[in-house]
Motif scaffolding. Structure first.
Motif, PDB file in Angstrom:
ATOM      1  N   LEU A  15       0.827  -1.208   0.000  1.00  0.00           N
ATOM      2  CA  LEU A  15       0.000   0.000   0.000  1.00  0.00           C
ATOM      3  C   LEU A  15       0.860   1.255   0.000  1.00  0.00           C
ATOM      4  N   GLY A  16       2.005   1.190   0.673  1.00  0.00           N
ATOM      5  CA  GLY A  16       2.929   2.320   0.665  1.00  0.00           C
ATOM      6  C   GLY A  16       3.541   2.532  -0.712  1.00  0.00           C
ATOM      7  N   LEU A  17       3.904   1.451  -1.384  1.00  0.00           N
ATOM      8  CA  LEU A  17       4.439   1.554  -2.749  1.00  0.00           C
ATOM      9  C   LEU A  17       3.393   2.145  -3.691  1.00  0.00           C
ATOM     10  N   LYS A  18       2.145   1.701  -3.541  1.00  0.00           N
ATOM     11  CA  LYS A  18       1.084   2.225  -4.399  1.00  0.00           C
ATOM     12  C   LYS A  18       0.879   3.723  -4.161  1.00  0.00           C
ATOM     13  N   LEU A  19       0.908   4.130  -2.906  1.00  0.00           N
ATOM     14  CA  LEU A  19       0.780   5.545  -2.586  1.00  0.00           C
ATOM     15  C   LEU A  19       1.918   6.341  -3.220  1.00  0.00           C
ATOM     16  N   SER A  20       3.123   5.757  -3.236  1.00  0.00           N
ATOM     17  CA  SER A  20       4.285   6.432  -3.837  1.00  0.00           C
ATOM     18  C   SER A  20       4.104   6.632  -5.336  1.00  0.00           C
ATOM     19  N   ARG A  48       6.819  10.805  -5.396  1.00  0.00           N
ATOM     20  CA  ARG A  48       7.954  11.318  -4.624  1.00  0.00           C
ATOM     21  C   ARG A  48       9.015  10.226  -4.525  1.00  0.00           C
ATOM     22  N   LYS A  49      10.185  10.510  -5.090  1.00  0.00           N
ATOM     23  CA  LYS A  49      11.227   9.494  -5.189  1.00  0.00           C
ATOM     24  C   LYS A  49      11.735   9.043  -3.823  1.00  0.00           C
ATOM     25  N   ILE A  50      11.894   9.974  -2.903  1.00  0.00           N
ATOM     26  CA  ILE A  50      12.433   9.606  -1.594  1.00  0.00           C
ATOM     27  C   ILE A  50      11.472   8.665  -0.858  1.00  0.00           C
ATOM     28  N   SER A 101       6.541   0.941 -13.193  1.00  0.00           N
ATOM     29  CA  SER A 101       5.389   1.836 -13.052  1.00  0.00           C
ATOM     30  C   SER A 101       5.802   3.207 -12.529  1.00  0.00           C
ATOM     31  N   PHE A 102       6.750   3.203 -11.590  1.00  0.00           N
ATOM     32  CA  PHE A 102       7.187   4.483 -11.020  1.00  0.00           C
ATOM     33  C   PHE A 102       7.887   5.347 -12.073  1.00  0.00           C
ATOM     34  N   GLU A 103       8.681   4.724 -12.943  1.00  0.00           N
ATOM     35  CA  GLU A 103       9.334   5.468 -14.021  1.00  0.00           C
ATOM     36  C   GLU A 103       8.293   6.066 -14.959  1.00  0.00           C
ATOM     37  N   LEU A 104       7.270   5.279 -15.282  1.00  0.00           N
ATOM     38  CA  LEU A 104       6.214   5.785 -16.162  1.00  0.00           C
ATOM     39  C   LEU A 104       5.474   6.959 -15.538  1.00  0.00           C
ATOM     40  N   MET A 105       5.113   6.818 -14.288  1.00  0.00           N
ATOM     41  CA  MET A 105       4.359   7.872 -13.610  1.00  0.00           C
ATOM     42  C   MET A 105       5.183   9.150 -13.463  1.00  0.00           C
TER      43      MET A 105
END
Length: 399
Positions: A290-295, A300-302, A327-331
């Motif tokens: 859930l924390g990863l999804k929120l990120s 926020r990279k940190i 996914s984080f790179e895409l977002m």
């Protein structure tokens, strides 16, 4: 399969239109319908059989139930039990299933409840109270309203009175519902033309149940299910507040609260729920997920790398972490880096090519100049990652 589903949808729509036509006829000709019940029901059956010769028996009977409720709801003769019995006899005569009287008893009981005849409503409804939560709360409501009549309004002892027989029956039924946990919105007979009175009763008894049994979390759980089914954000928020206050160590309510915070764009509130979950369930992977999804949503990279590091230390499967990296790179609009990651993912996990192919198509839309297309791609990515990861982590927990 697709043609069958389309056919079912068409049948449903046509049934709905036919029902509306009969509703309009009943409203315009209520006296005529009451005076010629056998003729009217014969007309209903003829229309059903001519328009839907292959209709399932259950749908056939449900249609008759809905028409019966409308006849009773529109008629001025509802307090005449000879009339009510005539309506019931005509309806039951044309139904196909063996237990034809069950549906008719329920719709008659609901009409009596709506008109305030709680004593007679109980005669028709009480033996079906555990078939559906809304039906159960309707029966409990009848007991509860009748219990208020056991004491005089001007009696000074009312505030401190011991529960009378009817209130005890209401309490017993609400507790029984919490133990049996029947479904909600399960019975077709509850899909009446105007369900607002039944909805109001449901919520009143849920909150009364929470007053009587403050530690019974099922009342909140079933209330949340109904709020979702009826799209009632106000009740959902109220129940989540109660759940978070009374059952703050329960992962179910905290999870519901987390998704509510996301939907209302309260990132700080969602982060607080994640931190609480991690503290209470330090050995589980779901809070970290859930924390990863929120990120992903806050980009926020940190924050992302903090949860990523925690995920690795807690043994989250590497393919899930890599999916989040992609996914984080895409977002974060890092299209080239994202495609490199999905390429590495395919080399390392060739068995998951079926999924990475879909993700590639979604990723291509992130570079579109069409803002709406990008928005849809973001939603598709988040929904896809959510469904896949929740399923995978649930499988890990069962092992």
């Amino acid at each position: 399969m697709r043609e069958e589903k389309l056919s079912d949808a068409i049948v449903y729509d046509k049934l709905h239109l036919l029902k509306k036509d009969f509703y309009g006829y009943i409203e315009r000709n209520t006296i005529k319908v009451d005076a010629n019940l056998p003729v009217f029901y014969g007309y209903v059956i003829s229309a059903l059989e001519n328009s839907f010769p292959s209709l399932m028996d259950s749908s056939y009977d449900d249609f008759i139930d809905s028409i019966t409720f409308k006849v009773l709801d529109t008629s001025a003769n509802i307090n005449d039990f000879d009339y009510v019995r005539k309506v019931m006899a005509n309806a039951i005569r044309f139904k196909k299933n063996k237990n034809a009287e069950i549906g008719i008893n329920i719709v008659v009981g609901l009409k009596l409840l709506k008109s305030g005849d709680y004593i007679h409503a109980l005669d028709f409804l009480k033996k079906y109270a555990t078939l559906d939560t809304k039906l159960g709360t309707a029966v409990a409501y009848c007991y509860y309203v009748l219990s208020l009549r056991e004491f005089k309004k001007d009696d000074e002892t009312v505030k401190n009175h011991r529960p009378g027989e009817m209130e005890l029956l209401a309490r017993e039924l609400m507790l029984n519902l919490a133990q049996i946990k029947p479904p909600v919105n399960h019975l077709k007979q509850l899909e009446i033309d105007d369900p607002s009175f039944l909805e109001k009763i449901f919520w009143q008894m849920i909150f009364i149940g929470l007053e009587w049994f403050s530690s019974e979390k099922w009342f909140v759980e079933i209330g949340l299910k109904n709020a979702a089914a009826t799209n009632d954000p106000e009740m959902r928020k109220r129940l989540l507040d109660i759940g978070a206050e009374r059952f703050y160590t329960d992962s179910h309510f905290l999870r519901e609260l987390y998704y509510y915070k996301l939907e209302t764009r309260d990132a700080a509130g969602a982060a607080g729920v994640v931190n609480q979950l991690i503290k209470q369930y330090p050995n589980e992977l779901e809070p970290i997920y859930l924390g990863l999804k929120l990120s992903l949503l806050t980009t926020r990279k940190i924050t992302y790398h903090s949860f990523r590091k925690l995920a690795i230390s807690k043994g989250m499967p590497s393919y899930i972490i890599e999916l989040f990296d992609f996914s984080f790179e895409l977002m974060n609009h890092e299209q080239k880096e994202a495609m490199n990651r999905i390429g590495d993912f395919e080399k390392e996990y060739p068995r998951m090519l079926f999924y990475s192919t879909t993700l590639r198509y979604i990723a291509n839309d992130f570079s579109s100049n069409d803002e709406m297309r990008v928005k849809k791609a973001r939603k598709a990515l988040l929904d896809s990652i959510e469904q896949y990861c929740v399923l995978e982590l649930a499988g890990k927990n069962q092992k």
